[in-house]
Every structure is written in C-alpha cells, then in structure tokens.
Design a protein around this motif. Structure first.
Motif, PDB file in Angstrom:
ATOM      1  N   ILE A 176       0.825  -1.214   0.000  1.00  0.00           N
ATOM      2  CA  ILE A 176       0.000   0.000   0.000  1.00  0.00           C
ATOM      3  C   ILE A 176       0.859   1.264   0.000  1.00  0.00           C
ATOM      4  CG2 ILE A 176      -1.704   1.294   1.354  1.00  0.00           C
ATOM      5  CD1 ILE A 176      -2.788  -1.585   2.137  1.00  0.00           C
ATOM      6  N   LEU A 177       1.921   1.279   0.762  1.00  0.00           N
ATOM      7  CA  LEU A 177       2.744   2.496   0.793  1.00  0.00           C
ATOM      8  C   LEU A 177       3.482   2.710  -0.520  1.00  0.00           C
ATOM      9  CD1 LEU A 177       4.057   2.221   4.459  1.00  0.00           C
ATOM     10  CD2 LEU A 177       2.415   3.889   3.570  1.00  0.00           C
ATOM     11  N   SER A 178       3.922   1.633  -1.155  1.00  0.00           N
ATOM     12  CA  SER A 178       4.621   1.827  -2.438  1.00  0.00           C
ATOM     13  C   SER A 178       3.644   2.310  -3.505  1.00  0.00           C
ATOM     14  CB  SER A 178       5.326   0.545  -2.878  1.00  0.00           C
ATOM     15  OG  SER A 178       4.388  -0.476  -3.105  1.00  0.00           O
ATOM     16  N   LYS A 179       2.432   1.791  -3.469  1.00  0.00           N
ATOM     17  CA  LYS A 179       1.441   2.248  -4.455  1.00  0.00           C
ATOM     18  C   LYS A 179       1.014   3.694  -4.170  1.00  0.00           C
ATOM     19  CE  LYS A 179      -0.477  -2.091  -6.186  1.00  0.00           C
ATOM     20  NZ  LYS A 179       0.788  -2.825  -6.118  1.00  0.00           N
ATOM     21  N   THR A 180       0.906   4.045  -2.904  1.00  0.00           N
ATOM     22  CA  THR A 180       0.567   5.431  -2.560  1.00  0.00           C
ATOM     23  C   THR A 180       1.653   6.375  -3.073  1.00  0.00           C
ATOM     24  OG1 THR A 180      -0.495   4.597  -0.550  1.00  0.00           O
ATOM     25  CG2 THR A 180      -0.082   6.958  -0.649  1.00  0.00           C
ATOM     26  N   THR A 181       2.889   5.974  -2.897  1.00  0.00           N
ATOM     27  CA  THR A 181       4.007   6.795  -3.394  1.00  0.00           C
ATOM     28  C   THR A 181       3.903   6.976  -4.903  1.00  0.00           C
ATOM     29  OG1 THR A 181       5.383   5.849  -1.639  1.00  0.00           O
ATOM     30  CG2 THR A 181       6.524   7.013  -3.410  1.00  0.00           C
ATOM     31  N   GLN A 182       3.619   5.890  -5.611  1.00  0.00           N
ATOM     32  CA  GLN A 182       3.498   5.978  -7.073  1.00  0.00           C
ATOM     33  C   GLN A 182       2.360   6.921  -7.473  1.00  0.00           C
ATOM     34  OE1 GLN A 182       3.095   1.772  -7.667  1.00  0.00           O
ATOM     35  NE2 GLN A 182       5.247   1.465  -8.150  1.00  0.00           N
ATOM     36  N   ILE A 183       1.243   6.823  -6.759  1.00  0.00           N
ATOM     37  CA  ILE A 183       0.101   7.699  -7.076  1.00  0.00           C
ATOM     38  C   ILE A 183       0.483   9.155  -6.818  1.00  0.00           C
ATOM     39  CG2 ILE A 183      -2.246   8.333  -6.377  1.00  0.00           C
ATOM     40  CD1 ILE A 183      -2.611   5.277  -5.669  1.00  0.00           C
ATOM     41  N   LEU A 184       1.107   9.419  -5.684  1.00  0.00           N
ATOM     42  CA  LEU A 184       1.487  10.796  -5.340  1.00  0.00           C
ATOM     43  C   LEU A 184       2.488  11.363  -6.340  1.00  0.00           C
ATOM     44  CD1 LEU A 184       1.871  10.461  -1.436  1.00  0.00           C
ATOM     45  CD2 LEU A 184       0.076  11.693  -2.667  1.00  0.00           C
TER      46      LEU A 184
END
Lengths: 526, 126
Positions: free
Chosen positions: B48-56
């Motif tokens: 979840i944190l890696s995907k959040t980073t990608q989205i941001l």
C-alpha cells in the motif's frame, strides 16, 4: 504511555500490565496492554466462553438453520430473545432455540444417542429446514461424544440435509474469542467449497464478512451494495444463509467488517483461494464513504459509490450535526467487547463531538488495542479485560457522561448513575449506514439528556428534593448552554427517519446494471 | 542490539513534522496496517505504501492481481486524503515525496512490526 495500576487491583499485580494511559508524543512501542490471556485468578472477568463466541456470536446469526447445542439446557439460554441479530425470514434463528438437554445420566452413560434423537426430532419438527449446526459444550466435550460421527450418520440417512459441527467447548480458549477462531477455521475446513453458487448475477462479487446484522446493520449495507450493482455472495454470518456460506470461495473480494471475530476466515480464503481481504469501517459518514469508495475502486465502479455518498450525506448530515452540537465534549467510556473500540473510537469524536476518555475490550487481542489506542485521543485510559471493580474505579475517576458497553457492565454503570448504551445489541439500531449513524447519535442524546436519568441522580435518602422547579425536558437540558445561533440554526434538525427504517429496504427494487461479461455458469465465473 | 528492532534514524524537524501528519492520518483512519501477523503487516505496508508513493508521484501503478487492486484501492483513498489534509504535499518535488514516503514506510515497519509489543505477531499460524 505508562501502565496504569488500579487501586482496587493492587492485590493482583498481574493486572497492572493490562491497562495503559495514552500519553503525549508516545506510540505503540511505548506500552501496550496485554491481551487474549487467561483471566487472572482473583479477578472477576465479564467475558464469555469459547462456546458462546462460536455459537452465540458467529454461528447463530445464520438464518435458515437449526442451531443445536449438545449440552445442558442453560448453555443455549443466550440464544433465546437476548440477541438482536435479526433476519429477513421472520427471525427463525432467534425465534427457536435447540438443546439436547444433557443430564447427569448422559454424562455417565454417554449422550450420542440423545444427540441423534434430538437431530432427527428437530428436522421432523421443522421439515422445511434442511440445514443444521451442532455445537459442542463443555459437558459433551469432556465425555468425548463424537459429534462429527453422529452428524455423518444422519447425513447418510437423510441425504437432503447438511450438518456443520463446531467443536468449541466453553473451556476452549481464554474467552469468546477462542470460539470465534475455532468456528472460522471449522467452517472453512468443513463447508467452504462444498457447493457452487446458484447464480452469479454481477461482474462484481464479494463476501461480506464479520457482519452480524445487529438490528439490521447487514440489511442497511446490502442496500448500498445493491445500489452499486455488487453481488453479495454470502454474509458471514448475519442474515446469511448456510448454503451461500458454502460458496464463499467464488467471491472476488472479501470485505471484512469485524476483523476481531472473522479475520481468520478471510486470511484462510486469501491463502487457499487467492481472494484478497479489504478491511472496512461501516460506521460513521466519512469512514463508511471511504469504505464504499474502496470497494468501488477495486471493481472500477467508484462513481456508483460516490453517488451514494453524495445522496446520503446531503440527506443525513444536517441531522447528525444537530446532535453533534449538543453532544460536544461529552465524556464517553467506550467499553465494548472487541471491534467497536476501534470502529468507533475516532469517528464518534470527529463526527459527534464526544471525547473518548477510556477504551476497553473484554476479549480483544493486542491487535485490537493497537487499533483502539491509535484511534482514541491522548489521555484515554485503555483497559484489557477489566473486572467489575476496575470498571467502577474508572467511572468514579473519569466521570463519564455515558458508557457504551454490554448489558452486564451497563447495569453496573446505571447503579452509579452513569447512563449506558448497549454497544453489542444497540438500543434503537441499526447504527450502520448514514441514517444508522444518526440513530446512534439520537440514542446517545436520549441517554445523556434523559429527564428520567436526571431524576435518578437524586438520592431520596439523603438529597434535598427541589420542589420549586418543574420537570426539565430534554431540550431544556441539552440546549441550556448552547449559543442562540446554534440552538436556532435553521439548517440543522433532529432525526426525521422512520421508527422502523428496515421495512422499506426489504421491499425496495434496484437498478439493473449492464454486465461487461456474459452471464457464465457459476462454477466458471471467477 | 538487533538492527531490525531499532527505530529508524532521527529526522530533521520539518520532515519529522510532516511524517507525523501522515502517520496520524493512517493510524486514526486506516485499518490495512493492522493485520494480525508480522509477515502480513510487511506485505501490507510494502504494497500500500509503495502504491501510494506511485500515485502521489504520478507514476503508473501495477493493478495486475486481485491483491494489487486491493492495495491500490486503499492507496488511492489514502493519497487523496494525504493531499487534502497536507496541501504542502502537492508542491513537493517527486524525489522529496519518495524520501518522505520511504521514511514513513520505515517508521511504520518499526512501530507496527519490528518494535511492536504485540506478542501475537510472531505466531506461526492464523
């Protein structure tokens, strides 16, 4: 986050590590109450047993099933009109309760014959019901009755019936939580995958897990899912059917509400069938909205979720805010059994304005405390498995305006003039959904500002009874210190929903969404 | 001392303050980080944190598997909430966002896994 030692429990030093105060600038690595341990000798716990957790919490909400306790009659008492997991089939599962009524002679000579006789009689008495769950109790476990063998024998003789056996005697764990675990694993081992769904009606198929339809919560959530065009293949277990729950392996997503009681089956379904687990909050405007959005995002239908959020928020926000204005900074002890300490800790503060001064759990694990402590505000006292004296001491110290708890500690609270709401069974639920959340706020308001409760604060044996003032109404009590602009705010209003908000849902029709894929045979649908 | 059990390196005041805002949102509003076993929590944090980073950072996100999509759904909502609650985040250069999210990831791994006092995390069974 120092550990908190109760004065009344100084003689039980082990209790010290079961309570902490959330301190400024501290995190979960500073201190965490112990949890899910055997109750300490010398303390009187308010917990239930592992049989209770398996049957009364998780098994019995299944609605089309004869739920039979193999044990003395008393074990099954709590199923009879004391639970509020209703169903849309006239509450069969709480209207009738079944026990083999084991006696001393059965303990001496065995009770397997008695069990078989009871099974046959129960099916004969309710010929339309073809599904049964049987629960082991302490007595039948200790004498070694083989419930599975008897169930297999009956299923062979009556091929039209199906029987599930749950071996979770009362002593099978520190609390009811041990029973939650056992029945989760037993169901996935014995029943999941033994039947295929009759029909897959949507491209978007979920299991709704850890939802027990307390006063209609499940039906409220089903309304949202249907409005989104999501098929709920099974609900584990409130208002759910036995056969639907055998088909859990065909869902695309497990939507998990009460992780305390049902994360086990989600974890197993993920490992065995590759179905991911999405933890959600069904309580509170914003958490529920975000939960529906996540389900929508998973399936690529987030616009449908957003439409529901917009409509429901516009309808109910003015009513929630009416109560929020009057509940601001009222002190709450949030003392439920397990999951509600974290489902509610942050959102009753954010959306109703109350301050949570304490959280506790009777049967939660340390993971529940991690969630609850993270979500409540600084200064809150977190307690694991408190005894009655600790509860009293906490109420005397913290002076809450209300507590949310079960009926046993709730009645204790009432004796010291603290109003309580039933956190397990609710007062005037459902409390899920946007409307439900307003109903919860209304129940809090009614409890705190009850004119009768005001009268109860006077002790006629010693207090002077004022004779120069009239009866104070709720509004006189709640609005006394409100600024005029809030008291007369034309944009706010009290709850305007119906007494029975489920009736309309049960007859409601829903839009039919065009499917992206042609309807396929159920077995190949995933 | 076991390296994996030590708190990540101290951060400068500004970064620590920003990280605290993000952490506060997660700990008060999310549930994904509280799975019951260490290995589960590590998978969740990473996913979840890696995907959040990608989205941001406006980068493509892998949603190929059901688990990816599930993590992505949590990440989308969290990224939106981060941006709504922390306006400074939208003006940060990508490399700084990545550094901040990396620090957040390390911190969450510490408080939820490596430094956790939850005795059930290392249970071998569900």
């Amino acid at each position: 986050m120092p550990y908190h030692e109760f004065e009344c429990s100084k003689c039980i030093p082990e209790r010290k590590k079961h309570a902490v105060v959330k301190g400024h600038g501290e995190d979960l690595t500073s201190a965490l109450p112990l949890g899910y341990l055997n109750t300490i000798p010398g303390t009187i716990s308010e917990r239930g047993c592992a049989y209770c957790g398996a049957k009364h919490v998780i098994g019995t909400p299944m609605k089309d099933v004869i739920h039979l306790s193999h044990g003395p009659l008393g074990c099954t008492y709590d199923t009879w009109q004391t639970k509020r997991y209703i169903s849309d089939n006239d509450n069969f599962q709480i209207k009738y309760t079944f026990a083999t009524d084991m006696k001393e002679k059965n303990v001496v000579f065995g009770a397997e014959k008695l069990l078989k006789q009871n099974i046959l009689e129960a099916f004969k008495a309710f010929p339309k019901i073809k599904r049964m769950t049987i629960y082991q109790t302490c007595a039948s476990a200790l004498i070694g009755d083989d419930l599975n063998a008897i169930a297999a024998e009956v299923m062979e003789e009556m091929p039209e019936v199906d029987i599930f056996v749950c071996n979770s005697p009362g002593f099978g764990g520190p609390s009811q939580s041990g029973g939650h675990h056992k029945i989760n694993i037993a169901w996935v081992n014995q029943k999941v995958g033994t039947l295929e769904p009759k029909e897959i009606t949507s491209d978007y198929v979920i299991n709704y897990v850890g939802e027990y339809n307390i006063q209609g919560d499940q039906e409220v959530m089903m309304d949202f899912f249907k409005r989104m065009g999501v098929q709920v293949l099974s609900t584990f277990t409130g208002n759910g059917t036995y056969d639907d729950l055998r088909c859990m392996h065909r869902a695309q997503l497990n939507v998990l509400e009460c992780a305390r009681s049902a994360e086990y089956i989600c974890n197993e379904l993920r490992v065995r069938y590759g179905i991911p687990r999405l933890d959600i909050d069904g309580f509170g405007f914003e958490p529920l909205g975000n939960s529906l959005r996540k389900i929508g995002l998973f399936f690529g239908i987030e616009d449908r979720a957003q439409a529901i959020i917009d409509e429901e928020t516009a309808r109910w926000k003015p009513e929630l805010d009416w109560y929020k204005a009057r509940l601001m900074h009222k002190k709450v002890c949030l003392w439920p059994g397990g999951s509600k300490l974290w489902h509610w800790a942050h959102v009753i503060h954010a959306e109703m304005g109350v301050d949570v001064v304490s959280v506790y759990t009777k049967f939660g694990h340390q993971g529940d405390m991690e969630k609850g402590i993270s979500r409540c505000e600084e200064g809150a006292l977190a307690i694991d498995d408190p005894n009655e004296l600790e509860g009293l001491e906490a109420m005397e110290t913290l002076e809450p305006d209300i507590i949310f708890t079960g009926k046993r500690p709730g009645e204790v609270a009432k004796k010291i003039r603290v109003p309580y709401l039933n956190a397990h069974a609710y007062h005037n639920g459902p409390w899920k959904g946007w409307e439900g959340w307003v109903r919860f706020a209304r129940d809090i308001y009614n409890a705190i500002f009850s004119p009768i409760h005001e009268l109860a604060k006077l002790d006629i044996s010693k207090d002077e009874i004022p004779g120069d003032c009239g009866f104070k109404t709720q509004r006189m009590l709640s609005d006394a210190n409100l600024p005029d602009e809030v008291r007369n705010d034309p944009t706010l209003r009290q709850y305007t929903g119906k007494f029975d908000c489920l009736k309309d849902l049960r007859g409601k029709t829903y839009p039919v969404f065009e499917r992206k894929t042609a309807a396929a045979p159920a077995a190949a649908a995933v | 001392m076991d390296e994996t059990k030590s708190n990540p390196e101290p951060l400068d005041e500004v970064t620590a303050g920003r990280l605290a805002q993000l952490e506060d949102y997660i700990m008060k509003n999310c549930l994904w980080q509280f799975h019951s076993r260490s290995w589960d929590r590590r998978v969740q944090n990473e996913g979840i944190l890696s995907k959040t980073t990608q989205i941001l950072c406006g980068e493509p996100v892998d949603t190929g598997t059901p688990l990816d999509r599930c993590h992505w759904a949590d990440a989308v909502v969290m990224a939106e909430e981060f941006q709504r609650r922390c306006p400074w985040l939208t003006e940060m250069p990508k490399d700084e966002v990545k550094a901040l999210m990396d620090a957040l990831h390390k911190h969450l791994d510490y408080i939820l896994i490596d430094g956790s006092l939850n005795l059930e995390l290392t249970d071998q069974h569900y």
